[in-house]
Motif scaffolding. Sequence first.
Motif, PDB file in Angstrom:
ATOM      1  N   VAL A 131       0.832  -1.207   0.000  1.00 15.10           N
ATOM      2  CA  VAL A 131       0.000   0.000   0.000  1.00 15.10           C
ATOM      3  C   VAL A 131       0.868   1.258   0.000  1.00 15.10           C
ATOM      4  CG1 VAL A 131      -1.462   1.409   1.516  1.00 15.10           C
ATOM      5  CG2 VAL A 131      -2.144  -0.900   0.949  1.00 15.10           C
ATOM      6  N   GLY A 132       1.942   1.232   0.781  1.00  9.97           N
ATOM      7  CA  GLY A 132       2.782   2.422   0.929  1.00  9.97           C
ATOM      8  C   GLY A 132       3.432   2.871  -0.359  1.00  9.97           C
ATOM      9  N   VAL A 133       4.032   1.955  -1.105  1.00  4.65           N
ATOM     10  CA  VAL A 133       4.734   2.344  -2.332  1.00  4.65           C
ATOM     11  C   VAL A 133       3.750   2.833  -3.389  1.00  4.65           C
ATOM     12  CG1 VAL A 133       4.729   0.001  -3.296  1.00  4.65           C
ATOM     13  CG2 VAL A 133       6.471   1.631  -4.004  1.00  4.65           C
ATOM     14  N   ASN A 134       2.566   2.222  -3.468  1.00  4.47           N
ATOM     15  CA  ASN A 134       1.551   2.707  -4.406  1.00  4.47           C
ATOM     16  C   ASN A 134       1.025   4.068  -3.978  1.00  4.47           C
ATOM     17  OD1 ASN A 134       1.539   0.412  -6.149  1.00  4.47           O
ATOM     18  ND2 ASN A 134       0.362  -0.717  -4.628  1.00  4.47           N
ATOM     19  N   MET A 135       0.922   4.283  -2.673  1.00  5.89           N
ATOM     20  CA  MET A 135       0.499   5.589  -2.171  1.00  5.89           C
ATOM     21  C   MET A 135       1.491   6.675  -2.585  1.00  5.89           C
ATOM     22  SD  MET A 135       1.337   7.954   0.390  1.00  5.89           S
ATOM     23  CE  MET A 135       2.261   6.975   1.557  1.00  5.89           C
ATOM     24  N   VAL A 136       2.784   6.377  -2.502  1.00 10.22           N
ATOM     25  CA  VAL A 136       3.810   7.361  -2.877  1.00 10.22           C
ATOM     26  C   VAL A 136       3.703   7.726  -4.355  1.00 10.22           C
ATOM     27  CG1 VAL A 136       6.295   7.700  -3.156  1.00 10.22           C
ATOM     28  CG2 VAL A 136       5.403   6.702  -1.050  1.00 10.22           C
ATOM     29  N   ILE A 137       3.451   6.727  -5.212  1.00 10.44           N
ATOM     30  CA  ILE A 137       3.313   6.982  -6.647  1.00 10.44           C
ATOM     31  C   ILE A 137       2.121   7.889  -6.916  1.00 10.44           C
ATOM     32  CG2 ILE A 137       2.838   5.912  -8.877  1.00 10.44           C
ATOM     33  CD1 ILE A 137       4.350   3.442  -7.870  1.00 10.44           C
TER      34      ILE A 137
ATOM     35  N   VAL B 239      -4.940  11.861 -11.758  1.00 13.23           N
ATOM     36  CA  VAL B 239      -3.921  10.854 -11.397  1.00 13.23           C
ATOM     37  C   VAL B 239      -4.268   9.479 -11.968  1.00 13.23           C
ATOM     38  CG1 VAL B 239      -3.329  12.092  -9.285  1.00 13.23           C
ATOM     39  CG2 VAL B 239      -5.059  10.287  -9.194  1.00 13.23           C
ATOM     40  N   MET B 240      -5.187   9.450 -12.928  1.00 14.14           N
ATOM     41  CA  MET B 240      -5.613   8.169 -13.481  1.00 14.14           C
ATOM     42  C   MET B 240      -4.458   7.415 -14.130  1.00 14.14           C
ATOM     43  SD  MET B 240      -8.135   6.171 -13.564  1.00 14.14           S
ATOM     44  CE  MET B 240      -9.392   7.335 -13.001  1.00 14.14           C
ATOM     45  N   SER B 241      -3.531   8.124 -14.767  1.00 13.72           N
ATOM     46  CA  SER B 241      -2.392   7.446 -15.389  1.00 13.72           C
ATOM     47  C   SER B 241      -1.522   6.763 -14.340  1.00 13.72           C
ATOM     48  CB  SER B 241      -1.559   8.451 -16.187  1.00 13.72           C
ATOM     49  OG  SER B 241      -1.080   9.495 -15.343  1.00 13.72           O
ATOM     50  N   SER B 242      -1.346   7.402 -13.191  1.00 14.82           N
ATOM     51  CA  SER B 242      -0.577   6.776 -12.109  1.00 14.82           C
ATOM     52  C   SER B 242      -1.312   5.569 -11.538  1.00 14.82           C
ATOM     53  CB  SER B 242      -0.305   7.793 -10.993  1.00 14.82           C
ATOM     54  OG  SER B 242       0.488   8.856 -11.466  1.00 14.82           O
ATOM     55  N   LEU B 243      -2.621   5.648 -11.483  1.00 14.69           N
ATOM     56  CA  LEU B 243      -3.404   4.502 -11.026  1.00 14.69           C
ATOM     57  C   LEU B 243      -3.253   3.315 -11.987  1.00 14.69           C
ATOM     58  CD1 LEU B 243      -6.713   6.185  -9.786  1.00 14.69           C
ATOM     59  CD2 LEU B 243      -5.074   4.916  -8.403  1.00 14.69           C
ATOM     60  N   ILE B 244      -3.178   3.607 -13.276  1.00 10.25           N
ATOM     61  CA  ILE B 244      -2.984   2.543 -14.253  1.00 10.25           C
ATOM     62  C   ILE B 244      -1.611   1.898 -14.070  1.00 10.25           C
ATOM     63  CG2 ILE B 244      -2.783   2.016 -16.699  1.00 10.25           C
ATOM     64  CD1 ILE B 244      -5.628   2.493 -15.827  1.00 10.25           C
ATOM     65  N   VAL B 245      -0.602   2.727 -13.776  1.00  9.50           N
ATOM     66  CA  VAL B 245       0.743   2.195 -13.550  1.00  9.50           C
ATOM     67  C   VAL B 245       0.755   1.268 -12.342  1.00  9.50           C
ATOM     68  CG1 VAL B 245       3.110   2.803 -12.901  1.00  9.50           C
ATOM     69  CG2 VAL B 245       1.915   4.120 -14.649  1.00  9.50           C
ATOM     70  N   THR B 246       0.142   1.707 -11.259  1.00  6.56           N
ATOM     71  CA  THR B 246       0.087   0.862 -10.061  1.00  6.56           C
ATOM     72  C   THR B 246      -0.739  -0.398 -10.313  1.00  6.56           C
ATOM     73  OG1 THR B 246      -1.821   2.144  -9.236  1.00  6.56           O
ATOM     74  CG2 THR B 246       0.369   2.831  -8.519  1.00  6.56           C
ATOM     75  N   LEU B 247      -1.793  -0.281 -11.120  1.00 12.43           N
ATOM     76  CA  LEU B 247      -2.589  -1.463 -11.467  1.00 12.43           C
ATOM     77  C   LEU B 247      -1.755  -2.454 -12.264  1.00 12.43           C
ATOM     78  CD1 LEU B 247      -5.261  -3.024 -11.703  1.00 12.43           C
ATOM     79  CD2 LEU B 247      -5.809  -1.612 -13.701  1.00 12.43           C
ATOM     80  N   PHE B 248      -0.976  -1.942 -13.213  1.00 15.69           N
ATOM     81  CA  PHE B 248      -0.120  -2.808 -14.031  1.00 15.69           C
ATOM     82  C   PHE B 248       0.879  -3.556 -13.145  1.00 15.69           C
ATOM     83  CE2 PHE B 248       3.695  -3.588 -16.525  1.00 15.69           C
ATOM     84  CZ  PHE B 248       3.181  -4.206 -17.654  1.00 15.69           C
TER      85      PHE B 248
END
Length: 309
Positions: A184-190, A225-234
Motif C-alpha cells: 500500500v505504501g509504495v503505491n500511495m507514494v506513486i 492521477v488516473m495514469s498513475s493509477l494505471i501504472v500501479t494497477l499494471f
Amino acid sequence: MSNDIKTVSSRRYKRRGAWIPYVFVGPFSIAFIVFMMVPLITAIWDSLFSVKRSGLGFGDAGKTVHFVGLGNYITALQNKEFITGFGRMLLFGVVQVPVMLGLSLLFALLIDSSLVRFKKTAQIIVFMPYAVPTVVAALLWGFLYQPGVSPIVKGLHLIGVDADFLAPGSVLWSAANITTWVYVGVNMVIIFSALQSIPHELYEAARIDGASEFRIAWSVKIPMVMSSLIVTLFMSVVGTIQLFNEPTVLKAVTSNVTSSFTPMMSVIDTTVAQKNQNMGSAMSIIIAIVAFVLSASVSLAQRKGEDHQ
C-alpha cells in the motif's frame, strides 16, 4: 570556404560521436539478452522435450530425451492442481488488487488534503511496511496468525470471536492481507507524487465554484492521477501473477497451503522437488503467456480510456 570547413568538421564530429548512444544502450541490451532472452529461449526449448529414465534413475545412466512438442503444455493444462492454482491466483487478484489500490488512493488523498497536518510523518508511517522484506513481513504475520501465540487471535477470542486466519477458507485472504500491508505504501507514494504535480489553480477555481473537498477529490484529483493509477494497477497485476513469497512462508505454519497453492509454487515444486525441468519450463511459459495477456489487457484499457477523454 569557411562554411565548407565547418561542414566537413561537423560531419567528422558526427561520425566520431556516432558510437556514443551505443555506450549507454549497450549495457542494458546485453543484460536484457543475457538475463531475459536467453532464459526465455532456453525455457521454450526445454519445454518441447521430455526426459525418461530407466533403471534406478541415478545420474545420467538410462536417461533419454524425447521430443514431445506441445505435450508438456497439454499435460500442464490437464493438471488440476496447476489450474486450481491459477483460479486461486485470479481470485486473489480480483479482490486484493482493488482493495490495495483503493487504500493507496485513500491515503494519498488524505495526505494531500488539509486534514493531515504532519504530511511527511504520515507518508513515512504508511510507506514504512514496504521497507520490510516480503519474507520478513510474511514471517511476522505468520506469527500473528498462529492461534497458540497470536495476540490478535487471543484478543478476538476474549470478545467472543473465534478467528482462524490459517483455515482453508481464510488462508488465501491472510496472504492477501500481507501483500496489501506491504505494498500500500509504495503505491500511495506513486499516487501522491502525481497529486503534487496538479496545478493548485484548479483547486482554487473549483472552490470558487462552490465545490467541496470531496467533490474536488472526485472530479479533479482522481481523474488527474488516473495514469498513475494505471501504472500501479499494471505493477499489481504482474505482482499477483508472481505470487510466491507469502504463501510459501505460510506453508511452513499451516498444512492448508500446498506446494501448488499458486502457479509459481507449482513451477518450483515441479522443477525442484519433482526434478522435472521440462514440465516446469512449460508451466513457466504458460504463466508468462497469462502475464502477457493480462498486462496487454490493462494497456488496452488505458489506451481506450485516453481515447475517450
